[in-house]
Design a protein around this motif. Structure first.
Motif, PDB file in Angstrom:
ATOM      1  N   GLN A   1       3.259 -13.199  43.376  1.00 18.67           N
ATOM      2  CA  GLN A   1       3.523 -11.714  43.151  1.00 18.67           C
ATOM      3  C   GLN A   1       2.116 -10.920  43.134  1.00 18.67           C
ATOM      4  OE1 GLN A   1       5.618 -12.403  39.569  1.00 18.67           O
ATOM      5  NE2 GLN A   1       4.077 -11.197  38.216  1.00 18.67           N
ATOM      6  N   TYR A   2       0.930 -11.703  43.494  1.00 23.55           N
ATOM      7  CA  TYR A   2      -0.400 -10.980  43.579  1.00 23.55           C
ATOM      8  C   TYR A   2      -0.178  -9.805  44.688  1.00 23.55           C
ATOM      9  CZ  TYR A   2      -2.081 -14.820  40.638  1.00 23.55           C
ATOM     10  OH  TYR A   2      -2.606 -15.763  39.568  1.00 23.55           O
TER      11      TYR A   2
ATOM     12  N   GLY B   1      -1.031 -18.894  36.648  1.00 27.60           N
ATOM     13  CA  GLY B   1      -1.301 -18.185  37.861  1.00 27.60           C
ATOM     14  C   GLY B   1       0.389 -17.622  38.348  1.00 27.60           C
ATOM     15  N   LEU B   2       0.259 -16.689  39.134  1.00 25.05           N
ATOM     16  CA  LEU B   2       1.568 -16.253  39.677  1.00 25.05           C
ATOM     17  C   LEU B   2       1.525 -15.685  41.250  1.00 25.05           C
ATOM     18  CD1 LEU B   2       2.804 -14.227  36.764  1.00 25.05           C
ATOM     19  CD2 LEU B   2       3.883 -16.045  37.362  1.00 25.05           C
TER      20      LEU B   2
END
Lengths: 345, 345
Positions: free
Chosen positions: B252-253, B248-249
């Motif tokens: 930056q979503y 997951g990131l």
């Protein structure tokens, strides 16, 4: 000035290059021939390998390994002949693969030295398809790429010793293989001689479209040794579950600053995430040294059977090594670039 | 408006968010309760899981999976009760883990539905430590991270359902564990309650220095679920041979454009190369679904024995789900955020 029996010519690092190496980066010196002690031997260099990783060793920052210090002999893989031996396992007249560096003579204690016997066929091939570059290709492709028949493999530097070997092994394993190389001549060679399914010229303005057209089913394995705009063309085409063995980034070795933005680092990570991609950097002997015997047995068989072809560019004379290395970084080599240091006789 | 037995409340995607979702992103509608056909069953939602991946499903671009269409019910994992069943394997009164989405009622043919029996203990835990987030933590750490005792593991979102589980498993396996979380309260919880060796607050100006101080032997495994400035702090500390499971990131979503330059994409690749690092994106059930039984058996044992602790934030009412989700993306959750959709009774 040819190789002689009473002087050691050597190329030492004169200054750290800012950007591309130039004629001032290395300095040709002469020195006495060193004398081996007990348990050592004197090696005379026949061939010097030129490889892109050497650029990293010229910089002060630790890259793959510690940098070469100013005034030190430039490091490099070599084929050498044993001139005198006080070592129990090597005798005069044997040819060996060694790491003697850019010089005529070196003393070795036998560590990391492998014998090729006294009358090897094509000894310089041990610096290419049968040595580090070939091993890099085989291990990166099979251990990280894990190709399955029918998958699409893309490799840059398609006519270089790593890329050409990657592509030919992938063909043997039943993959579709697309090379990327600089210029029409190299691309034609990759298809006509090496048997690639297609090869795309990165020196055109249509690289992205050409690569997309050559990979209608996307890219399952991208063997990365180039970086830069070649990777930019590859990235949108990577399939879910793709694997990226990463052994080099020749396009950026001479860079003195990061490219202008935007910053795509997070975007790359986002692509790896949503497409479930593996990217793995590797240094061949550090990661896969234990597999060398398996590689060597397989590759000698393939080369002997003519299933893997190998192209060399032999350049005469140690004094021409710096210019040849500068050209290698500029993409001028066509095949594995090797310096013949010994006098042809 | 509570859950009733004659109306189906549902949250549908009203518009695609530009940047962060807001109060206009989802729309609360009511509809008739659907009727199960032969081989189907009617499920009434008790708990709805909120997870960062949902942000990706709100966008038009394919991310992990196809986007939710405008007007469609927002997707999501749920704990539900079987209300009526025409399905041979499920009967009225059973609780199940389902993928009913953000609504009170859904018809299911039983695909991807697992029973928890009629009187489950802590059924909502199947949306957290015993479900997708816990499985993500276990599989990413063990299958990609491959921890060895004595190694240093760093994980962001340290008090979230993934990060907390990663860290606690890594402690069981003998690693040094450093968490990264937002604020002193979460950091104290990670150390005092979860047993992490250290936890660093990313909301300070000293993140880089604090993380370096907390990882004197560098970082062998970075479990990535955050990105952004947390990764920036991690990158210089990664050891040779490090592994980066990437699930997951969240940072930056909500981004609407790439960050300003310079472009560090090539730099990241250079770091992966010279430090021989593996970075692998994964989507838990796509990559590791076959390992679910092994995970479940192990995790139930650890949780039962008290070796893995689990923290939930239960928020009452389906109508509060949008605001709770917006807060989740802003780092406001402290523990696994779950919506109680059913009426507590």
């Amino acid at each position: 000035m040819p190789q002689t029996s009473d002087t050691n010519r050597r190329l030492v690092l004169a200054e750290r290059p800012k950007g591309a190496p130039n004629e001032n980066t290395l300095r040709l010196e002469t020195a006495d021939i060193p004398t081996p002690k007990d348990g050592e031997m004197l090696l005379r260099t026949e061939f010097l390998s030129l490889d892109p990783y050497m650029r990293g060793r010229m910089s002060a920052a630790k890259s793959y390994a510690d940098p070469v210090e100013i005034g030190e002999v430039m490091v490099g893989g070599t084929i050498a002949e044993v001139i005198t031996s006080n070592h129990p396992k090597f005798e005069k007249g044997e040819f060996v693969v060694s790491f003697s560096g850019w010089q005529d003579y070196a003393v070795s204690d036998g560590a990391m030295v492998n014998s090729l016997g006294k009358t090897p066929q094509n000894p310089s091939w041990a610096l290419g398809v049968l040595g580090m570059p070939g091993f890099t290709a085989w291990a990166g492709l099979t251990q990280i790429g894990m190709p399955k028949a029918g998958e699409t493999v893309v490799v840059g530097g398609a006519t270089g010793p790593v890329g050409a070997t990657v592509g030919q092994i992938a063909k043997i394993l039943g993959c579709r293989v697309v090379g990327i190389a600089g210029g029409a001549e190299k691309c034609a060679y990759a298809v006509d001689e090496l048997g690639f399914d297609a090869c795309v010229d990165y020196k055109t303005d249509t690289l992205n479209d050409d690569l997309a057209a050559a990979t209608p089913d996307g890219i399952d394995i991208y063997f990365e040794n180039v970086g830069g705009k070649v990777f930019d063309a590859v990235m949108p085409l990577l399939n879910t579950g793709a694997r990226i063995p990463l052994c080099g980034l020749i396009s950026q070795y001479n860079a003195t600053s990061l490219p202008d933005g935007p910053d795509r680092m997070g975007m790359l990570m986002g692509q790896l995430l949503t497409r479930r991609i593996t990217m793995r950097g590797f240094i061949i002997f550090d990661d896969f040294g234990h597999l060398y015997p398996e590689f060597a047995a397989q590759m000698i068989k393939w080369v002997t059977e003519g299933k893997i072809k190998y192209r060399e560019e032999i350049i005469e004379g140690l004094e021409n090594a710096p210019e040849a290395f500068i050209g290698l970084l500029n993409g001028e080599a066509f095949g594995k670039r090797v310096i013949r240091v010994g006098n042809a006789d």
